[in-house]
Scaffold this motif. Sequence first.
Motif, PDB file in Angstrom:
ATOM      1  N   THR A 174      39.808  31.487  32.018  1.00  0.00           N
ATOM      2  CA  THR A 174      41.088  31.926  31.467  1.00  0.00           C
ATOM      3  C   THR A 174      41.749  32.943  32.391  1.00  0.00           C
ATOM      4  O   THR A 174      42.960  32.874  32.635  1.00  0.00           O
ATOM      5  N   ARG A 175      40.963  33.881  32.918  1.00  0.00           N
ATOM      6  CA  ARG A 175      41.509  34.866  33.842  1.00  0.00           C
ATOM      7  C   ARG A 175      42.071  34.189  35.094  1.00  0.00           C
ATOM      8  O   ARG A 175      43.150  34.540  35.570  1.00  0.00           O
ATOM      9  N   GLU A 176      41.356  33.200  35.615  1.00  0.00           N
ATOM     10  CA  GLU A 176      41.837  32.472  36.791  1.00  0.00           C
ATOM     11  C   GLU A 176      43.149  31.756  36.495  1.00  0.00           C
ATOM     12  O   GLU A 176      44.059  31.740  37.337  1.00  0.00           O
ATOM     13  N   ALA A 177      43.264  31.169  35.304  1.00  0.00           N
ATOM     14  CA  ALA A 177      44.512  30.497  34.925  1.00  0.00           C
ATOM     15  C   ALA A 177      45.652  31.507  34.842  1.00  0.00           C
ATOM     16  O   ALA A 177      46.765  31.240  35.309  1.00  0.00           O
ATOM     17  N   LEU A 178      45.381  32.665  34.265  1.00  0.00           N
ATOM     18  CA  LEU A 178      46.403  33.715  34.196  1.00  0.00           C
ATOM     19  C   LEU A 178      46.792  34.186  35.591  1.00  0.00           C
ATOM     20  O   LEU A 178      47.971  34.413  35.875  1.00  0.00           O
ATOM     21  N   ASP A 179      45.820  34.335  36.470  1.00  0.00           N
ATOM     22  CA  ASP A 179      46.104  34.740  37.849  1.00  0.00           C
ATOM     23  C   ASP A 179      47.054  33.751  38.515  1.00  0.00           C
ATOM     24  O   ASP A 179      48.002  34.156  39.202  1.00  0.00           O
ATOM     25  N   ARG A 180      46.812  32.454  38.311  1.00  0.00           N
ATOM     26  CA  ARG A 180      47.682  31.442  38.917  1.00  0.00           C
ATOM     27  C   ARG A 180      49.112  31.551  38.396  1.00  0.00           C
ATOM     28  O   ARG A 180      50.071  31.483  39.166  1.00  0.00           O
ATOM     29  N   VAL A 181      49.249  31.755  37.084  1.00  0.00           N
ATOM     30  CA  VAL A 181      50.589  31.887  36.500  1.00  0.00           C
ATOM     31  C   VAL A 181      51.284  33.122  37.057  1.00  0.00           C
ATOM     32  O   VAL A 181      52.455  33.082  37.446  1.00  0.00           O
TER      33      VAL A 181
END
Length: 122
Positions: A102-109
């Motif tokens: 989830t953190r990685e997905a947020l980082d991408r956004v």
Amino acid sequence: MRIGELSTRSGASPRSLRYYEEQGLLSSERTTGGHREYGEEAVERVDRIRCLLGAGIGTDTIRRLLPCMYSREEGGPAPDLLDWLCAERERMSRSIHELERTREALDRVIERNGGRVAVAGA
């Protein structure tokens, strides 16, 4: 030490400390005036309780687990508790993995939209 001092030293609110006591996770002696008095070891115990609660472990389980964590006796926990600990560790590992995804997905956004991702510890 009284509840106010334990609260200050542990970072737990007096309300939380009373709750931990109600749940059988923490114990105190009572003064003649009815005030709670905690031993020096209570600070570490509260820290451990808060850590376990933060990991998603419920108070019923923590109540079963704490005696094993503080036992001065030789030997380990009962086999059923050891099985539970292994299963709980696996559950925590899965949760950590999901949080990392989830953190990685947020980082991408954040990065796609011109933001800068803060690096932990920097």
